[in-house]
Enzyme design. Structure first.
Site, PDB file in Angstrom:
ATOM      1  N   ASP A  75       0.808  -1.219   0.000  1.00  0.00           N
ATOM      2  CA  ASP A  75       0.000   0.000   0.000  1.00  0.00           C
ATOM      3  C   ASP A  75       0.839   1.267   0.000  1.00  0.00           C
ATOM      4  O   ASP A  75       2.013   1.268   0.385  1.00  0.00           O
ATOM      5  CB  ASP A  75      -0.973   0.000   1.177  1.00  0.00           C
ATOM      6  CG  ASP A  75      -0.268  -0.198   2.526  1.00  0.00           C
ATOM      7  OD1 ASP A  75       0.766  -0.896   2.575  1.00  0.00           O
ATOM      8  OD2 ASP A  75      -0.759   0.334   3.543  1.00  0.00           O
ATOM      9  N   GLU A 133      -0.577  -2.048   5.238  1.00  0.00           N
ATOM     10  CA  GLU A 133       0.327  -1.958   6.390  1.00  0.00           C
ATOM     11  C   GLU A 133       0.249  -0.590   7.043  1.00  0.00           C
ATOM     12  O   GLU A 133       0.428  -0.461   8.252  1.00  0.00           O
ATOM     13  CB  GLU A 133       1.774  -2.239   5.957  1.00  0.00           C
ATOM     14  CG  GLU A 133       2.775  -2.303   7.095  1.00  0.00           C
ATOM     15  CD  GLU A 133       3.290  -0.932   7.545  1.00  0.00           C
ATOM     16  OE1 GLU A 133       3.564  -0.773   8.749  1.00  0.00           O
ATOM     17  OE2 GLU A 133       3.387  -0.015   6.709  1.00  0.00           O
TER      18      GLU A 133
END
Length: 389
Positions: A75, A133
């Site tokens: 991400d 994350e």
């Protein structure tokens, strides 16, 4: 395991593509599809989707043996990129400002190299491409609950690290990354005219004294040998020069390693908030949210990675680092199997690659990508070797 020129070039192309098309936590739809399609072109991999925007590939070696999990996060962050290179982010307000594009590209390349050498391997490797994350509650716990760690003997991962020069591998034995908790306080007073403060209960004064007093938790109420950070990072209140506001909000983060101390901090913060607000005749609201667990590297697993780095690049390449007070949900995997998270140096002062993580000008030295792949492939061989039974 050698990296051919075509693989090196593909590694960089993958990273640049991911950098150009970033996606935020829990929204990694195109990123996970890209990863899945790349994996499908590799031999012998069993591909699954343990979460809507996550991917896992399993490689089984020639003979039974240990099971190793290797994790990369995918991400990006809600940051407007200021870099001007050709492959800068094409998505307004979204940027790979932490290196996850590189992590994903490195693990893709690692999966390719290891799958092409399946006959030389024993045991099983799980390549985990994790979503989210950056945003609690994070994706790691979701994947663990989906079973990606069932039966795993070891878990490893790496983070490209701009404060560490390219060519260096950062190793931390034991506590490595802190538990990142957050808190929010609302101080509730009585608003009124700034020229008549005696008719008000000044929420700004009470909030200011509370914030100042919170620092005493670290300096006076905690053993000096403990690692603890309390930072107030937000404050909001007031809308006019001549008005004392009825309330002020502030919040921040607490970083720690010791679980017992971690559990004491909310009570210590609230005790100070209550004491100061009571003294001013104000009231308060208090919220405290626990974040990820601390990343604590297991001794034996860390030693194997240390030996791997020294064997590949020489002992001088290994930097034994102190813990850092940032958070990482890699810790979720370490609850299920012995694990180690390590840093791959990605800074280059000569080339001006020095911006910190989460900065609008963050980038990495792409030479670090090959170093990371070499570490992961060689470590996989080491962990699955009978020498480490």
């Amino acid at each position: 395991m050698k990296i051919a020129d075509r693989d090196r070039e593909q590694l960089i192309r993958w990273r640049r593509h991911l950098h150009q098309y970033p996606e935020l936590s829990f929204k990694e739809t195109n990123t996970s599809a890209f990863v899945s399609e790349a994996l499908k072109r590799m031999p012998f991999l069993e591909i699954s989707r343990p979460a809507p925007t996550a991917v896992m590939a399993v490689l089984r070696g020639r003979n039974p043996g240990k099971t190793l999990a290797i994790r990369a996060d995918m991400d990006a962050l809600p940051i407007e990129e200021k870099n001007t290179f050709e492959y800068r982010s094409s998505v307004p307000g979204v940027m790979h400002a932490c290196g996850h594009d590189g992590h994903t590209a490195m693990l893709l390349t690692t999966a390719k190299l290891l799958s092409e050498n399946k006959e030389k391997l024993s045991g099983e490797i799980r390549f985990i491409f994790q979503h989210a994350e950056e945003t609690p509650p994070g994706g790691a716990d979701e994947l663990v609950n989906a079973g990606v760690m069932d039966g795993v003997d070891y878990v490893i991962g790496t983070h490209l690290w701009s404060p560490l020069e390219t060519g260096k591998i950062g190793i931390v034995y034991g506590p490595m990354m802190a538990a990142p908790d957050t808190f929010k306080v609302t101080v509730i007073g009585k608003g009124g005219h700034a020229g008549l403060p005696h008719e008000t209960i000044d929420s700004i004064t009470a909030a200011a004294q509370t914030i100042s007093s919170l620092q005493q938790i670290v300096s006076r109420a905690t053993d000096a040998s403990e690692q603890l950070v309390i930072s107030v990072t937000q404050i909001a209140g007031g809308s006019a020069d001549n008005v004392i506001p009825g309330s002020v909000e502030f919040g921040g983060t607490v970083r720690s390693f010791n679980e017992e101390l971690r559990n004491q901090i909310p009570g210590k913060i609230e005790q100070i908030v209550k004491g100061v607000t009571d003294a001013h005749g104000a009231s308060y609201k208090f919220d405290y949210t626990k974040g990820y667990r601390p990343v604590i590297n297991e001794e034996r697993t860390t030693r194997i990675l240390h030996q791997t780095a020294a064997g590949l690049f020489g002992e001088d390449s290994v930097t034994l680092m102190k813990p850092v007070m940032v958070g990482e949900d890699f810790s979720a995997y370490q609850q299920k199997a012995p694990g180690c998270f390590f840093f791959t140096g990605a800074g280059n002062k000569k080339e001006g690659i020095t911006f910190p993580h989460h900065h609008a000008n963050f980038t990495i030295d792409e030479k670090a990508l090959e170093i990371g792949v070499k570490m992961l492939t060689k470590a996989a061989e080491a962990f699955l070797s009978s020498d480490h039974e």
